[in-house]
Write a protein that holds these residues in place. Structure first.
Motif, PDB file in Angstrom:
ATOM      1  N   UNK A  40       6.171  -4.257  10.682  1.00 45.36           N
ATOM      2  CA  UNK A  40       4.943  -4.502  11.431  1.00 45.36           C
ATOM      3  C   UNK A  40       4.474  -3.249  12.155  1.00 45.36           C
ATOM      4  N   UNK A  41       5.404  -2.549  12.814  1.00 49.30           N
ATOM      5  CA  UNK A  41       5.037  -1.341  13.546  1.00 49.30           C
ATOM      6  C   UNK A  41       4.516  -0.258  12.604  1.00 49.30           C
ATOM      7  N   UNK A  42       5.119  -0.137  11.444  1.00 51.81           N
ATOM      8  CA  UNK A  42       4.676   0.859  10.473  1.00 51.81           C
ATOM      9  C   UNK A  42       3.247   0.578  10.012  1.00 51.81           C
ATOM     10  N   UNK A  43       2.959  -0.689   9.728  1.00 46.22           N
ATOM     11  CA  UNK A  43       1.617  -1.044   9.272  1.00 46.22           C
ATOM     12  C   UNK A  43       0.580  -0.798  10.371  1.00 46.22           C
ATOM     13  N   UNK A  44       0.916  -1.158  11.595  1.00 50.37           N
ATOM     14  CA  UNK A  44      -0.027  -0.981  12.707  1.00 50.37           C
ATOM     15  C   UNK A  44      -0.307   0.497  12.931  1.00 50.37           C
ATOM     16  N   UNK A  45       0.745   1.299  12.963  1.00 51.92           N
ATOM     17  CA  UNK A  45       0.576   2.739  13.176  1.00 51.92           C
ATOM     18  C   UNK A  45      -0.266   3.365  12.059  1.00 51.92           C
ATOM     19  N   UNK A  46       0.003   2.975  10.831  1.00 48.67           N
ATOM     20  CA  UNK A  46      -0.724   3.540   9.693  1.00 48.67           C
ATOM     21  C   UNK A  46      -2.179   3.111   9.697  1.00 48.67           C
ATOM     22  N   UNK A  47      -2.434   1.842  10.043  1.00 50.09           N
ATOM     23  CA  UNK A  47      -3.805   1.336  10.043  1.00 50.09           C
ATOM     24  C   UNK A  47      -4.669   2.084  11.050  1.00 50.09           C
ATOM     25  N   UNK A  48      -4.082   2.484  12.155  1.00 47.80           N
ATOM     26  CA  UNK A  48      -4.845   3.192  13.192  1.00 47.80           C
ATOM     27  C   UNK A  48      -5.109   4.646  12.804  1.00 47.80           C
ATOM     28  N   UNK A  49      -4.464   5.093  11.747  1.00 49.16           N
ATOM     29  CA  UNK A  49      -4.610   6.489  11.336  1.00 49.16           C
ATOM     30  C   UNK A  49      -5.200   6.609   9.935  1.00 49.16           C
ATOM     31  N   UNK A  50      -5.893   5.555   9.492  1.00 47.30           N
ATOM     32  CA  UNK A  50      -6.421   5.506   8.130  1.00 47.30           C
ATOM     33  C   UNK A  50      -7.941   5.397   8.196  1.00 47.30           C
ATOM     34  N   UNK A  51      -8.652   6.383   7.670  1.00 46.12           N
ATOM     35  CA  UNK A  51     -10.119   6.346   7.655  1.00 46.12           C
ATOM     36  C   UNK A  51     -10.586   5.149   6.830  1.00 46.12           C
ATOM     37  N   UNK A  52     -11.339   4.267   7.456  1.00 46.66           N
ATOM     38  CA  UNK A  52     -11.725   3.013   6.810  1.00 46.66           C
ATOM     39  C   UNK A  52     -12.520   3.229   5.535  1.00 46.66           C
ATOM     40  N   UNK A  53     -13.403   4.209   5.521  1.00 49.26           N
ATOM     41  CA  UNK A  53     -14.247   4.406   4.337  1.00 49.26           C
ATOM     42  C   UNK A  53     -13.470   4.984   3.159  1.00 49.26           C
ATOM     43  N   UNK A  54     -12.197   5.371   3.399  1.00 48.57           N
ATOM     44  CA  UNK A  54     -11.373   5.903   2.324  1.00 48.57           C
ATOM     45  C   UNK A  54     -10.293   4.921   1.870  1.00 48.57           C
ATOM     46  N   UNK A  88     -19.391   1.408   9.812  1.00 48.72           N
ATOM     47  CA  UNK A  88     -19.985   2.185  10.901  1.00 48.72           C
ATOM     48  C   UNK A  88     -18.964   2.948  11.733  1.00 48.72           C
ATOM     49  N   UNK A  89     -17.702   2.817  11.381  1.00 52.14           N
ATOM     50  CA  UNK A  89     -16.662   3.532  12.122  1.00 52.14           C
ATOM     51  C   UNK A  89     -15.695   4.180  11.141  1.00 52.14           C
ATOM     52  N   UNK A  90     -15.120   5.296  11.545  1.00 54.47           N
ATOM     53  CA  UNK A  90     -14.099   5.939  10.711  1.00 54.47           C
ATOM     54  C   UNK A  90     -12.751   5.250  10.860  1.00 54.47           C
ATOM     55  N   UNK A  91     -12.483   4.731  12.048  1.00 57.20           N
ATOM     56  CA  UNK A  91     -11.187   4.106  12.308  1.00 57.20           C
ATOM     57  C   UNK A  91     -11.378   2.788  13.041  1.00 57.20           C
ATOM     58  N   UNK A  92     -10.328   1.994  13.062  1.00 57.48           N
ATOM     59  CA  UNK A  92     -10.386   0.732  13.799  1.00 57.48           C
ATOM     60  C   UNK A  92     -10.543   1.003  15.289  1.00 57.48           C
ATOM     61  N   UNK A  93     -11.214   0.122  16.013  1.00 54.56           N
ATOM     62  CA  UNK A  93     -11.395   0.317  17.460  1.00 54.56           C
ATOM     63  C   UNK A  93     -10.051   0.365  18.192  1.00 54.56           C
ATOM     64  N   UNK A  94      -9.937   1.262  19.159  1.00 53.57           N
ATOM     65  CA  UNK A  94      -8.709   1.343  19.946  1.00 53.57           C
ATOM     66  C   UNK A  94      -8.478   0.066  20.734  1.00 53.57           C
ATOM     67  N   UNK A 100      -3.801  -8.059  16.386  1.00 54.55           N
ATOM     68  CA  UNK A 100      -5.028  -8.197  15.607  1.00 54.55           C
ATOM     69  C   UNK A 100      -5.166  -7.082  14.571  1.00 54.55           C
ATOM     70  N   UNK A 101      -4.653  -5.902  14.890  1.00 55.08           N
ATOM     71  CA  UNK A 101      -4.651  -4.808  13.913  1.00 55.08           C
ATOM     72  C   UNK A 101      -3.795  -5.183  12.710  1.00 55.08           C
ATOM     73  N   UNK A 107      -5.733  -9.078   6.109  1.00 55.41           N
ATOM     74  CA  UNK A 107      -7.035  -9.565   5.651  1.00 55.41           C
ATOM     75  C   UNK A 107      -7.725  -8.552   4.726  1.00 55.41           C
ATOM     76  N   UNK A 108      -7.604  -7.274   5.085  1.00 54.40           N
ATOM     77  CA  UNK A 108      -8.286  -6.219   4.325  1.00 54.40           C
ATOM     78  C   UNK A 108      -7.470  -5.730   3.137  1.00 54.40           C
ATOM     79  N   UNK A 109      -6.251  -6.226   2.994  1.00 53.42           N
ATOM     80  CA  UNK A 109      -5.352  -5.820   1.908  1.00 53.42           C
ATOM     81  C   UNK A 109      -5.204  -4.297   1.865  1.00 53.42           C
ATOM     82  N   UNK A 110      -4.979  -3.704   3.042  1.00 54.36           N
ATOM     83  CA  UNK A 110      -4.835  -2.256   3.130  1.00 54.36           C
ATOM     84  C   UNK A 110      -3.414  -1.872   3.553  1.00 54.36           C
ATOM     85  N   UNK A 111      -2.437  -2.670   3.102  1.00 58.90           N
ATOM     86  CA  UNK A 111      -1.051  -2.393   3.440  1.00 58.90           C
ATOM     87  C   UNK A 111      -0.587  -1.056   2.876  1.00 58.90           C
ATOM     88  N   UNK A 112       0.130  -0.327   3.699  1.00 53.60           N
ATOM     89  CA  UNK A 112       0.730   0.930   3.253  1.00 53.60           C
ATOM     90  C   UNK A 112       2.230   0.787   3.035  1.00 53.60           C
TER      91      UNK A 112
END
Length: 256
Positions: A40-54, A88-94, A100-101, A107-112
């Motif tokens: 869980x911690x790995x996914x949360x940390x990665x999601x906060x450092x992943x440009x959404x449009x990429x 409209x954002x590069x990253x998820x809101x802080x 929720x992250x 939901x977004x199927x963006x698991x790393x």
């Protein structure tokens, strides 16, 4: 003893999005709570450092799907990620909480990462090249890794990497149907029915079209001398080989 294995996904980049190129063992646990928390911690940390449009899943998402994700984020923290028909954002809101992250990642199927549970010892299956007598690898500009999975069925879509051992071109196998297979009738019928396969009666040669993964997978089981095998590979062997690959290709992660 139950074993929990976290596999990290490694990504390639095609000038638009990051796509999954391969996986590596990130950690191994014998305690479910510890494994769940680490994952869980790995996914949360990665999601906060992943440009959404990429993110590939978001790049390919429909307007309806993106709007649903935006509705979720807005309902949790009052911020938008999708407005006027685009992200409209590069990253998820802080202000988006960790819980929720993590929910957004699912939901977004963006698991790393991937958390795999084994009831006894960890058991994986690898793609073995008969020609090179080595475990098959997949390569990208910034990645090289073993091709393996916890379920042999998951390797069906990976057998095309065997073409790399044949110059990335079609594979020609000399011999009659009887010489090539213990079931010549089935082989002949498969060649007639399966796109990507061909047989030259005059040259007595079976042809497998370049990167015809389905054809390669289908015909391999009928060959007296198969081109690949899918067989078990131990966790320790995987970790040893992955460290060797990381060292050989000077990856950014530690390999000591």
């Amino acid at each position: 003893m139950t074993v929990y294995v976290i596999r990290a996904k490694y990504f390639g980049y095609n000038d638009e999005v990051f796509y999954v190129m391969g996986n590596r063992i990130a950690n191994v646990f014998d305690n479910q709570a510890a494994a769940d928390e680490a994952y869980k911690r790995l996914e949360i940390h990665s999601a906060r450092d992943f440009a959404l449009h990429e993110v590939e899943s978001l790049f390919d998402a429909s307007e309806k799907e993106l709007q649903a994700l935006d509705d979720f984020v807005f309902s949790r923290c009052g911020a938008h990620i999708y407005e006027n028909g685009e992200l409209s954002r590069d990253e998820l809101p802080e202000s988006l909480s960790d819980e929720d992250t993590f929910a957004f990642v699912q939901r977004a199927e963006m698991q790393k990462f991937q958390l795999v549970q084994f009831e006894h010892e960890a058991k994986f299956y690898g793609l073995w090249s008969v020609k090179t007598q080595q475990w098959a690898e997949e390569h990208d500009e910034f990645f090289a890794g073993l091709i393996y999975a916890e379920d042999p069925e998951q390797l069906k879509g990976k057998v095309g990497h065997i073409f790399a051992d044949y110059g990335h071109s079609e594979i020609a196998l000399q011999g009659s149907f009887e010489e090539l297979s213990s079931q010549p009738g089935l082989l002949k019928a498969l060649v007639a029915a399966q796109g990507g396969l061909g047989y030259d009666e005059q040259k007595q040669a079976l042809y497998i079209g370049a990167w015809e993964d389905e054809a390669l997978y289908a015909v391999n089981a009928l060959l007296k001398q198969p081109l690949f095998e899918i067989k078990e590979i131990g966790l320790e062997e995987i970790q040893r080989l992955e460290k060797e690959l990381a060292k050989l290709y000077s990856y950014e992660e530690d390999y000591e």
